[in-house]
Design a protein around this motif. Structure first.
Motif, PDB file in Angstrom:
ATOM      1  N   GLY A   1      49.258  45.291  35.569  1.00  0.00           N
ATOM      2  CA  GLY A   1      47.701  44.439  35.481  1.00  0.00           C
ATOM      3  C   GLY A   1      48.353  43.366  34.713  1.00  0.00           C
ATOM      4  N   ASN A   2      47.418  42.478  34.663  1.00  0.00           N
ATOM      5  CA  ASN A   2      47.535  41.089  34.009  1.00  0.00           C
ATOM      6  C   ASN A   2      46.012  40.713  33.353  1.00  0.00           C
ATOM      7  OD1 ASN A   2      50.044  40.156  34.902  1.00  0.00           O
ATOM      8  ND2 ASN A   2      49.041  39.779  36.920  1.00  0.00           N
ATOM      9  N   PHE A   3      46.186  39.775  32.111  1.00  0.00           N
ATOM     10  CA  PHE A   3      45.080  39.472  31.476  1.00  0.00           C
ATOM     11  C   PHE A   3      45.142  37.770  31.553  1.00  0.00           C
ATOM     12  CE2 PHE A   3      45.728  43.436  29.566  1.00  0.00           C
ATOM     13  CZ  PHE A   3      44.693  44.062  29.225  1.00  0.00           C
ATOM     14  N   VAL A   4      43.815  37.520  31.621  1.00  0.00           N
ATOM     15  CA  VAL A   4      43.564  35.982  31.592  1.00  0.00           C
ATOM     16  C   VAL A   4      42.535  35.686  30.472  1.00  0.00           C
ATOM     17  CG1 VAL A   4      42.696  34.002  32.709  1.00  0.00           C
ATOM     18  CG2 VAL A   4      44.267  35.711  34.007  1.00  0.00           C
ATOM     19  N   ASN A   5      42.681  35.022  29.360  1.00  0.00           N
ATOM     20  CA  ASN A   5      41.859  34.749  28.444  1.00  0.00           C
ATOM     21  C   ASN A   5      41.324  36.058  27.576  1.00  0.00           C
ATOM     22  OD1 ASN A   5      41.907  32.093  28.748  1.00  0.00           O
ATOM     23  ND2 ASN A   5      40.134  32.355  30.227  1.00  0.00           N
ATOM     24  N   ASP A   6      42.410  37.113  27.756  1.00  0.00           N
ATOM     25  CA  ASP A   6      42.077  38.504  27.162  1.00  0.00           C
ATOM     26  C   ASP A   6      41.328  39.590  27.738  1.00  0.00           C
ATOM     27  OD1 ASP A   6      43.709  37.816  24.889  1.00  0.00           O
ATOM     28  OD2 ASP A   6      41.769  37.197  23.795  1.00  0.00           O
ATOM     29  N   LEU A   7      41.169  39.189  29.224  1.00  0.00           N
ATOM     30  CA  LEU A   7      40.321  39.992  30.022  1.00  0.00           C
ATOM     31  C   LEU A   7      41.096  40.238  31.285  1.00  0.00           C
ATOM     32  CD1 LEU A   7      37.018  38.051  30.263  1.00  0.00           C
ATOM     33  CD2 LEU A   7      37.470  40.160  29.056  1.00  0.00           C
ATOM     34  N   PRO A   8      40.979  41.627  31.844  1.00  0.00           N
ATOM     35  CA  PRO A   8      41.873  42.046  32.970  1.00  0.00           C
ATOM     36  C   PRO A   8      41.328  41.155  34.045  1.00  0.00           C
ATOM     37  CG  PRO A   8      40.903  43.894  31.987  1.00  0.00           C
ATOM     38  CD  PRO A   8      40.092  42.750  31.348  1.00  0.00           C
ATOM     39  N   GLU A   9      42.601  40.702  35.008  1.00  0.00           N
ATOM     40  CA  GLU A   9      42.127  39.874  36.017  1.00  0.00           C
ATOM     41  C   GLU A   9      43.405  40.079  36.973  1.00  0.00           C
ATOM     42  OE1 GLU A   9      40.307  36.758  38.007  1.00  0.00           O
ATOM     43  OE2 GLU A   9      39.849  37.263  35.772  1.00  0.00           O
ATOM     44  N   GLY A  10      42.657  40.345  38.388  1.00  0.00           N
ATOM     45  CA  GLY A  10      43.648  40.358  39.603  1.00  0.00           C
ATOM     46  C   GLY A  10      43.788  41.802  39.939  1.00  0.00           C
ATOM     47  N   LEU A  11      44.930  42.071  40.499  1.00  0.00           N
ATOM     48  CA  LEU A  11      45.440  43.378  41.014  1.00  0.00           C
ATOM     49  C   LEU A  11      45.834  44.274  39.634  1.00  0.00           C
ATOM     50  CD1 LEU A  11      45.401  45.612  43.226  1.00  0.00           C
ATOM     51  CD2 LEU A  11      47.593  44.955  43.542  1.00  0.00           C
ATOM     52  N   TRP A  12      45.138  45.468  39.507  1.00  0.00           N
ATOM     53  CA  TRP A  12      45.439  46.550  38.736  1.00  0.00           C
ATOM     54  C   TRP A  12      45.852  47.678  39.428  1.00  0.00           C
ATOM     55  CZ3 TRP A  12      45.396  46.657  33.001  1.00  0.00           C
ATOM     56  CH2 TRP A  12      45.614  45.417  32.355  1.00  0.00           C
ATOM     57  N   LEU A  13      46.942  48.326  39.083  1.00  0.00           N
ATOM     58  CA  LEU A  13      47.420  49.504  39.484  1.00  0.00           C
ATOM     59  C   LEU A  13      47.883  50.626  38.297  1.00  0.00           C
ATOM     60  CD1 LEU A  13      48.273  51.142  41.965  1.00  0.00           C
ATOM     61  CD2 LEU A  13      50.603  50.171  41.720  1.00  0.00           C
ATOM     62  N   TRP A  14      47.262  51.977  38.383  1.00  0.00           N
ATOM     63  CA  TRP A  14      47.466  52.934  37.531  1.00  0.00           C
ATOM     64  C   TRP A  14      48.248  53.702  38.361  1.00  0.00           C
ATOM     65  CZ3 TRP A  14      43.326  50.182  37.037  1.00  0.00           C
ATOM     66  CH2 TRP A  14      42.651  50.113  35.847  1.00  0.00           C
ATOM     67  N   LYS A  15      49.408  54.349  37.620  1.00  0.00           N
ATOM     68  CA  LYS A  15      50.296  55.454  38.629  1.00  0.00           C
ATOM     69  C   LYS A  15      50.506  56.663  37.693  1.00  0.00           C
ATOM     70  CE  LYS A  15      53.063  51.818  40.740  1.00  0.00           C
ATOM     71  NZ  LYS A  15      54.440  51.351  41.022  1.00  0.00           N
ATOM     72  N   TYR A  16      50.623  57.907  38.453  1.00  0.00           N
ATOM     73  CA  TYR A  16      51.018  59.104  37.753  1.00  0.00           C
ATOM     74  C   TYR A  16      52.392  58.572  37.316  1.00  0.00           C
ATOM     75  CZ  TYR A  16      46.645  61.204  39.757  1.00  0.00           C
ATOM     76  OH  TYR A  16      45.606  61.793  40.409  1.00  0.00           O
ATOM     77  N   PRO A  17      52.922  59.967  36.416  1.00  0.00           N
ATOM     78  CA  PRO A  17      54.274  59.854  35.961  1.00  0.00           C
ATOM     79  C   PRO A  17      55.245  59.650  36.841  1.00  0.00           C
ATOM     80  CG  PRO A  17      52.960  61.301  34.606  1.00  0.00           C
ATOM     81  CD  PRO A  17      52.176  60.973  35.835  1.00  0.00           C
ATOM     82  N   ASP A  18      55.153  60.231  38.035  1.00  0.00           N
ATOM     83  CA  ASP A  18      56.079  60.439  39.162  1.00  0.00           C
ATOM     84  C   ASP A  18      55.987  59.207  40.157  1.00  0.00           C
ATOM     85  OD1 ASP A  18      53.815  60.544  40.576  1.00  0.00           O
ATOM     86  OD2 ASP A  18      54.198  62.573  41.439  1.00  0.00           O
ATOM     87  N   GLY A  19      55.118  58.100  39.653  1.00  0.00           N
ATOM     88  CA  GLY A  19      55.414  56.991  40.537  1.00  0.00           C
ATOM     89  C   GLY A  19      54.077  56.887  41.326  1.00  0.00           C
TER      90      GLY A  19
END
Length: 80
Positions: free
Chosen positions: A8-26
């Protein structure tokens, strides 16, 4: 302890746009959009087998839950 990968990305120290969490296996665990640090729109949640278990719309605060056992859809209204 389970270690998750995060994209994911930050803009002005805040999360912004698409975020993706994955398990260790991807495989995906959670994905959705942040706008100015807040979850917005539809977010999808997955179990460790890769099956979507929950779809939540943060704009209207409704959820659509997928029952992995029989693939029935259960509507729920969130209450404070």
């Amino acid at each position: 302890m389970v270690k998750l990968n995060l994209e994911g990305n930050f803009v002005n120290d805040l999360p912004e746009g698409l975020w993706l969490w994955k398990y260790p296996d991807g495989k995906k665990k959670e994905e959705g959009i942040f706008t100015k640090g807040k979850r917005t729109g539809v977010w999808n949640f997955y179990d460790d087998a890769g099956n979507m278990t929950l779809e939540k719309n943060y704009d209207i605060e409704d959820t659509l839950q997928v029952d992995a056992d029989d693939s029935k859809f259960l509507d729920k209204k969130l209450r404070p």
